[in-house]
Design a protein around this motif. Structure first.
Motif, PDB file in Angstrom:
ATOM      1  N   GLU A 297       0.825  -1.207   0.000  1.00 40.38           N
ATOM      2  CA  GLU A 297       0.000   0.000   0.000  1.00 40.38           C
ATOM      3  C   GLU A 297       0.861   1.260   0.000  1.00 40.38           C
ATOM      4  O   GLU A 297       0.620   2.203  -0.756  1.00 40.38           O
ATOM      5  CB  GLU A 297      -0.936   0.001   1.216  1.00 40.38           C
TER       6      GLU A 297
ATOM      7  N   ILE B  54      -3.393  -2.722  -5.661  1.00 39.40           N
ATOM      8  CA  ILE B  54      -4.119  -3.329  -4.549  1.00 39.40           C
ATOM      9  C   ILE B  54      -5.471  -3.810  -5.066  1.00 39.40           C
ATOM     10  O   ILE B  54      -6.195  -3.081  -5.746  1.00 39.40           O
ATOM     11  CB  ILE B  54      -4.321  -2.329  -3.391  1.00 39.40           C
TER      12      ILE B  54
ATOM     13  N   GLU C  19      -9.702  -1.502   6.550  1.00 44.53           N
ATOM     14  CA  GLU C  19      -8.570  -1.356   5.637  1.00 44.53           C
ATOM     15  C   GLU C  19      -9.049  -1.244   4.192  1.00 44.53           C
ATOM     16  O   GLU C  19      -8.521  -0.444   3.408  1.00 44.53           O
ATOM     17  CB  GLU C  19      -7.624  -2.557   5.787  1.00 44.53           C
TER      18      GLU C  19
ATOM     19  N   SER D 278      -8.690   1.951   1.500  1.00 49.09           N
ATOM     20  CA  SER D 278      -8.111   1.769   0.162  1.00 49.09           C
ATOM     21  C   SER D 278      -9.134   2.012  -0.938  1.00 49.09           C
ATOM     22  O   SER D 278      -8.881   1.678  -2.106  1.00 49.09           O
ATOM     23  CB  SER D 278      -7.534   0.353   0.021  1.00 49.09           C
TER      24      SER D 278
END
Length: 549
Positions: free
Chosen positions: A466, A472, A499, A503
């Motif tokens: 990341e 990702i 998370e 993202s």
């Protein structure tokens, strides 16, 4: 002295008028990129300087020029190597070193040339001393031409048509050439061999205008020969002027004093091969046969080069078989070409056969070819491919790093579940600021961690990826959720949802389904029911078997 001068003049006249009748003197043209300093044979082809990243990219013209320069300086009836004595080679080497020591002092360069070249010209007629000196200096491309204005008049050298030249762009060998051109009033005028070498040098440093000027200058002095034609054709070829190269070929055919040799046709074949004009290339080879010219090693190497660039593997092998059956037997340079071709085509068995023939001759100059072989193994599915890749990797120094190769190795190690080797390559990628954007590679890494049940390692990798800007995808987080659930670490599994949100990845049906299965496997039926309700809220289809009774 007068008698020696007459003999020299007669020799030069014989060379000029016999330039087209002795194709044997032009049989050293090798269409490859690298040349071994130890074995003296051509080694490598740059179909792709870097094979994977630019497998169809342009050739390394600087290295290739050094290999084919012999084509332009070949003498008839005696070759340059036959006329050079050990004394000449030693004196030229000393002169080369003296010039290199005075790189930034143009006045000193002129003084060294005037003190040493005069005696050499008197002792060794025919310009062989200058040609030999230019050949040695040609191997020092970092020695750029500086202070050319102090050597000769800019107007005299460049003229109104060539005012765009910048002195710093010239090769250092051009200093010697410019000094030699200035000596036209001396008793030893320039020879056709010197002009041919000069044209080749000008083409090498991308000064096509200067190459044309030298060619015209030689023609005005009645020194235009097949070698000077070949030199200018090659200068055109390596500077992207294929049309001019072909036009010059037709001019050569119309010249009553010269005619094409096998080396000339070799240049044409390479030109057409570089442009993927395979029909033209085949017609050129057919014309060679019709003219009863004997195809040489360079001819077949040029054909093979063209077929490799066009990925015509059957024609490549057919040409190789012709060499084995004919008088022009394959050489190390041919085996290196075939090695590259078999690697690109994925024919690992024949690739390994070629490698056995040339591996003792391969040096660091052939690292691009080694990387091509590694790429071929990476694309294969052989059981021992990792072992073979590791053996080849030992030949590549650490400083010769290629991002694409590192990423390829990451994927191969991941596919083979070599987690330690995979993480070592990943660490190197992070250290060298290499970013991975291929989703297939990221999924391969995820799958390896999943099969190894290494959830903590996966979590560490995701954080690093990341921050490093790697691609990702949801599968990374889904895998981490499943692994956390398998260890009944539900709190950490739920934190993965945050998370994903950070993202900018929304929860998909698969995300909720993993949550449901995880809660159910851990006996959390109430939470599982809540997830079912959330799926209904989003309109996802739910199997009837999971609905509460």
């Amino acid at each position: 002295m007068k008698r020696a001068w007459k003999v020299s003049e007669l020799a030069r006249a014989e060379i000029r008028h016999g330039c087209s009748s002795n194709p044997r003197s032009l049989t050293h043209f090798l269409f490859t990129l690298k040349k071994s300093a130890n074995h003296g044979s051509v080694r490598d082809l740059n179909v792709d300087a870097d094979t994977h990243s630019s497998s169809s990219s342009s050739f390394d013209s600087s290295a290739l020029f050094s290999n084919i320069s012999r084509l332009f300086t070949a003498k008839s009836p005696t070759t340059l190597s036959e006329t050079l004595t050990e004394d000449l080679a030693q004196e030229v080497a000393q002169l080369r070193d003296a010039l290199a020591r005075n790189l930034h002092d143009s006045d000193e360069v002129v003084r060294v040339l005037e003190e040493n070249c005069g005696p050499l010209l008197r002792r060794f007629a025919g310009g062989s001393a200058i040609v030999h000196l230019l050949k040695q200096l040609d191997s020092r491309p970092s020695l750029a031409l500086e202070g050319i204005n102090e050597l000769i008049s800019v107007r005299w050298l460049l003229g109104s048509s060539f005012s765009f030249y910048q002195p710093k762009d010239f090769n250092y060998a051009c200093k010697v050439l410019n000094w030699r051109r200035k000596q036209e009033d001396c008793e030893f005028p320039m020879t056709e061999e010197e002009y041919a070498k000069g044209i080749a040098l000008a083409g090498k440093v991308e000064k096509v205008g200067l190459a044309i000027e030298l060619f015209s200058e030689a023609a005005n002095k009645q020194l235009r020969t097949t070698s000077t034609y070949n030199a200018l054709m090659t200068a055109y070829m390596f500077n992207g002027y294929a049309h001019k190269c072909e036009s010059l070929f037709w001019a050569l055919k119309r010249d009553p004093n010269c005619s094409p040799t096998i080396a000339t046709y070799n240049i044409l074949i390479l030109v057409f091969g570089r442009l993927l004009l395979l029909d033209h290339m085949k017609l050129t080879f057919k014309e060679i046969e019709n003219l009863n010219l004997s195809p040489n090693l360079s001819t077949y190497n040029a054909l093979i080069t063209g077929y490799i660039r066009a990925w015509m593997w059957d024609d490549m092998e057919r040409t190789f078989q012709l060499m084995k059956e004919g008088p022009a037997k394959p050489s190390t340079s041919t085996y290196l070409l075939m090695l590259r071709g078999f690697a690109h085509s994925g024919n690992l068995e024949k690739m390994e056969q070629m490698y056995e023939l040339v591996k003792d001759y391969m040096t660091q100059k052939h690292n691009p070819l080694i990387r091509t072989m590694i790429c071929a193994y990476c694309k294969s599915s052989g059981k021992e491919r990792i072992k073979k890749i590791e053996e080849l990797m030992r030949h590549i120094p650490e400083e010769d790093y290629r991002p694409w190769l590192n990423v390829l190795l990451i994927r191969v190690y991941a596919e083979e579940d070599w987690i330690e080797a995979m993480e070592k390559s990943i660490d190197e990628a992070f250290e060298r600021k290499t970013t991975v954007q291929a989703i297939g590679v990221m999924r391969s890494i995820t799958t390896t961690y999943f099969r190894s049940k290494a959830v903590d390692r996966l979590a560490t990798f995701i954080k690093r990826a990341e921050s490093a800007g790697w691609r990702i995808c949801r599968s990374l987080y889904h895998c981490k959720m499943i692994l956390y659930a398998s260890e009944k670490r539900l709190e950490e599994m739920e934190s993965v949802l945050n998370e994903m949100e950070n993202s900018n990845l929304s929860q998909s049906k698969r995300t909720l389904w993993i949550l449901y299965k995880s809660y159910l496997s851990c006996g959390q039926r109430n939470r599982a029911a809540q997830v079912i309700g959330l799926m209904c809220k989003h309109g996802y289809e739910i199997p009837m078997t999971v609905l509460p009774s």
